[in-house]
Design a protein around this motif. Structure first.
Motif, mmCIF file in Angstrom:
data_model
loop_
_atom_site.group_PDB
_atom_site.id
_atom_site.type_symbol
_atom_site.label_atom_id
_atom_site.label_comp_id
_atom_site.label_asym_id
_atom_site.label_seq_id
_atom_site.Cartn_x
_atom_site.Cartn_y
_atom_site.Cartn_z
ATOM 1 N N MET A 1 0.817 -1.212 0.000
ATOM 2 C CA MET A 1 0.000 0.000 0.000
ATOM 3 C C MET A 1 0.852 1.264 0.000
ATOM 4 N N ASN A 2 2.165 1.111 -0.096
ATOM 5 C CA ASN A 2 3.093 2.243 -0.124
ATOM 6 C C ASN A 2 3.009 3.087 1.159
ATOM 7 N N HIS A 3 2.752 2.419 2.291
ATOM 8 C CA HIS A 3 2.676 3.132 3.561
ATOM 9 C C HIS A 3 4.072 3.398 4.097
ATOM 10 N N ASN A 4 4.256 4.590 4.650
ATOM 11 C CA ASN A 4 5.559 4.918 5.229
ATOM 12 C C ASN A 4 5.769 4.260 6.583
ATOM 13 N N TYR A 5 4.707 4.180 7.381
ATOM 14 C CA TYR A 5 4.833 3.731 8.758
ATOM 15 C C TYR A 5 4.576 2.226 8.849
ATOM 16 N N MET A 6 5.469 1.532 9.543
ATOM 17 C CA MET A 6 5.275 0.108 9.788
ATOM 18 C C MET A 6 5.629 -0.220 11.227
ATOM 19 N N TYR A 7 5.012 -1.286 11.737
ATOM 20 C CA TYR A 7 5.109 -1.619 13.162
ATOM 21 C C TYR A 7 5.188 -3.130 13.345
ATOM 22 N N TRP A 8 5.841 -3.519 14.447
ATOM 23 C CA TRP A 8 5.764 -4.889 14.932
ATOM 24 C C TRP A 8 5.246 -4.874 16.364
ATOM 25 N N TYR A 9 4.239 -5.713 16.597
ATOM 26 C CA TYR A 9 3.650 -5.863 17.928
ATOM 27 C C TYR A 9 3.723 -7.329 18.346
ATOM 28 N N ARG A 10 3.704 -7.543 19.655
ATOM 29 C CA ARG A 10 3.472 -8.876 20.189
ATOM 30 C C ARG A 10 2.240 -8.842 21.077
ATOM 31 N N SER B 1 8.869 1.812 12.301
ATOM 32 C CA SER B 1 9.664 2.474 11.267
ATOM 33 C C SER B 1 8.825 3.576 10.631
ATOM 34 N N VAL B 2 9.442 4.728 10.407
ATOM 35 C CA VAL B 2 8.725 5.847 9.789
ATOM 36 C C VAL B 2 9.056 5.966 8.303
ATOM 37 N N GLY B 3 9.892 5.060 7.823
ATOM 38 C CA GLY B 3 10.235 5.073 6.399
ATOM 39 C C GLY B 3 11.454 4.207 6.158
ATOM 40 N N ALA B 4 11.751 3.957 4.909
ATOM 41 C CA ALA B 4 12.900 3.126 4.562
ATOM 42 C C ALA B 4 14.164 3.695 5.181
ATOM 43 N N GLY B 5 14.917 2.815 5.846
ATOM 44 C CA GLY B 5 16.176 3.213 6.459
ATOM 45 C C GLY B 5 16.067 3.786 7.860
ATOM 46 N N ILE B 6 14.834 3.922 8.378
ATOM 47 C CA ILE B 6 14.630 4.535 9.696
ATOM 48 C C ILE B 6 13.812 3.588 10.569
ATOM 49 N N THR B 7 14.413 3.155 11.685
ATOM 50 C CA THR B 7 13.694 2.307 12.635
ATOM 51 C C THR B 7 13.956 2.813 14.044
ATOM 52 N N THR C 1 10.467 0.367 1.296
ATOM 53 C CA THR C 1 9.177 0.788 1.854
ATOM 54 C C THR C 1 8.286 -0.408 2.140
ATOM 55 N N GLU C 2 8.388 -1.455 1.315
ATOM 56 C CA GLU C 2 7.457 -2.578 1.389
ATOM 57 C C GLU C 2 7.746 -3.558 2.526
ATOM 58 N N ASP C 3 9.019 -3.758 2.871
ATOM 59 C CA ASP C 3 9.391 -4.872 3.739
ATOM 60 C C ASP C 3 9.897 -4.407 5.099
ATOM 61 N N PHE C 4 9.505 -5.142 6.133
ATOM 62 C CA PHE C 4 9.905 -4.787 7.501
ATOM 63 C C PHE C 4 10.060 -6.088 8.298
ATOM 64 N N PRO C 5 11.151 -6.839 8.082
ATOM 65 C CA PRO C 5 11.336 -8.107 8.778
ATOM 66 C C PRO C 5 11.734 -7.915 10.241
ATOM 67 N N LEU C 6 11.308 -8.868 11.064
ATOM 68 C CA LEU C 6 11.631 -8.891 12.493
ATOM 69 C C LEU C 6 12.502 -10.103 12.765
ATOM 70 N N CYS D 1 2.328 -7.635 12.428
ATOM 71 C CA CYS D 1 2.917 -6.545 11.675
ATOM 72 C C CYS D 1 1.784 -5.627 11.215
ATOM 73 N N ALA D 2 2.038 -4.344 11.164
ATOM 74 C CA ALA D 2 1.024 -3.396 10.723
ATOM 75 C C ALA D 2 1.679 -2.272 9.940
ATOM 76 N N SER D 3 0.867 -1.601 9.136
ATOM 77 C CA SER D 3 1.344 -0.419 8.433
ATOM 78 C C SER D 3 0.276 0.656 8.504
ATOM 79 N N SER D 4 0.682 1.902 8.367
ATOM 80 C CA SER D 4 -0.287 2.994 8.396
ATOM 81 C C SER D 4 0.154 4.121 7.484
ATOM 82 N N TYR D 5 -0.782 4.992 7.189
ATOM 83 C CA TYR D 5 -0.541 6.142 6.348
ATOM 84 C C TYR D 5 -1.112 7.364 7.044
#
Lengths: 115, 114
Positions: B27-36, B49-55, B71-76, B91-95
């Motif tokens: 979805m081309n979202h900048n924000y991504m998250y990992w929760y437990r 993460s607020v964008g590629a290269g930033i966590t 932008t698409e991938d955010f592995p844990l 995992c979640a993403s937001s815009y």
């Protein structure tokens, strides 16, 4: 730090009744969103309703409505004409919409609708 | 309409093993998250993460690592798995756009460490 508190671990009502789930939050920010998410046994997270903090009008989505009291930092969810399919965990969540935009969750309320 | 895709859905690890939970969004979202999510509990933020290269670290980062090369991938990554890491991971993403904001979630990964 932002925190979200749901004081009702479990609730149970009869089908067709109205039920209200409580949520309070703490923040010093002014620009944020509040959400209610539903998690059925499938564990899928489903957005029920959202509220923008700068809007005074309470959000509604069909049988779901909120009572947003900004000064009291309260955000309750009302489910009208409850249905068996409403049985789920309900999570209140909060997001500041600037900077990191972290989504912070409450502990959840387990809602059971009885036939 | 793939949305947020997590793999695997289930995994059993032995104590001390390592693994990577995959998350991708289309979805081309900048924000991504990992929760437990521990049994009967709410979701706790591990990393975001607020964008590629930033966590950055969330509430419970110990024992985990992340990367965001696209932008698409955010592995844990879980290093040296411990029983305390038995949980369901989301995992979640937001815009943030003209119509406001919303987070979209993957279906979760149930991880058991034995």
């Amino acid at each position: 730090a932002q925190t979200v508190t749901q004081s009702q671990p479990e609730m149970s009502v009869q089908e067709a009744e109205t039920v209200t789930l409580s949520c309070t939050y703490d923040t010093s920010e002014n620009n944020y969103y509040l959400f209610w998410y539903k998690q059925p046994p499938s564990r899928q997270m489903i957005l029920v309703i959202r509220q923008e903090a700068y809007k005074q009008q309470n959000a509604t989505e069909n049988r779901f409505s909120v009572n947003f009291q900004k000064a009291a930092k309260s955000f309750s969810l009302k489910i009208s004409d409850s249905q068996l399919g409403d049985t789920a965990m309900y999570f209140c969540a909060f997001m500041v919409i600037q900077g990191a935009q972290k989504l912070v969750f409450g502990q959840g309320t387990r809602l059971t609708i009885n036939p | 309409n793939a949305g947020v895709t997590q793999t695997p859905k289930f995994r059993i690890l032995k104590i001390g093993q390592s693994m990577t939970l995959q998350c991708t969004q289309d979805m081309n979202h900048n924000y991504m998250y990992w929760y437990r999510q521990d049994p009967g509990m709410g979701l706790k933020l591990i990393y975001y993460s607020v964008g590629a290269g930033i966590t950055d670290k969330g509430e419970v980062p110990n024992g985990y690592n992340v990367s965001r090369s696209t932008t698409e991938d955010f592995p844990l990554r879980l290093e040296l798995a411990a029983p305390s890491q038995t949980s369901v991971y989301f995992c979640a993403s937001s815009y943030l756009g003209p119509r406001g904001t919303e987070a979209f979630f993957g279906q979760g990964t149930r991880l058991t460490v034995v």
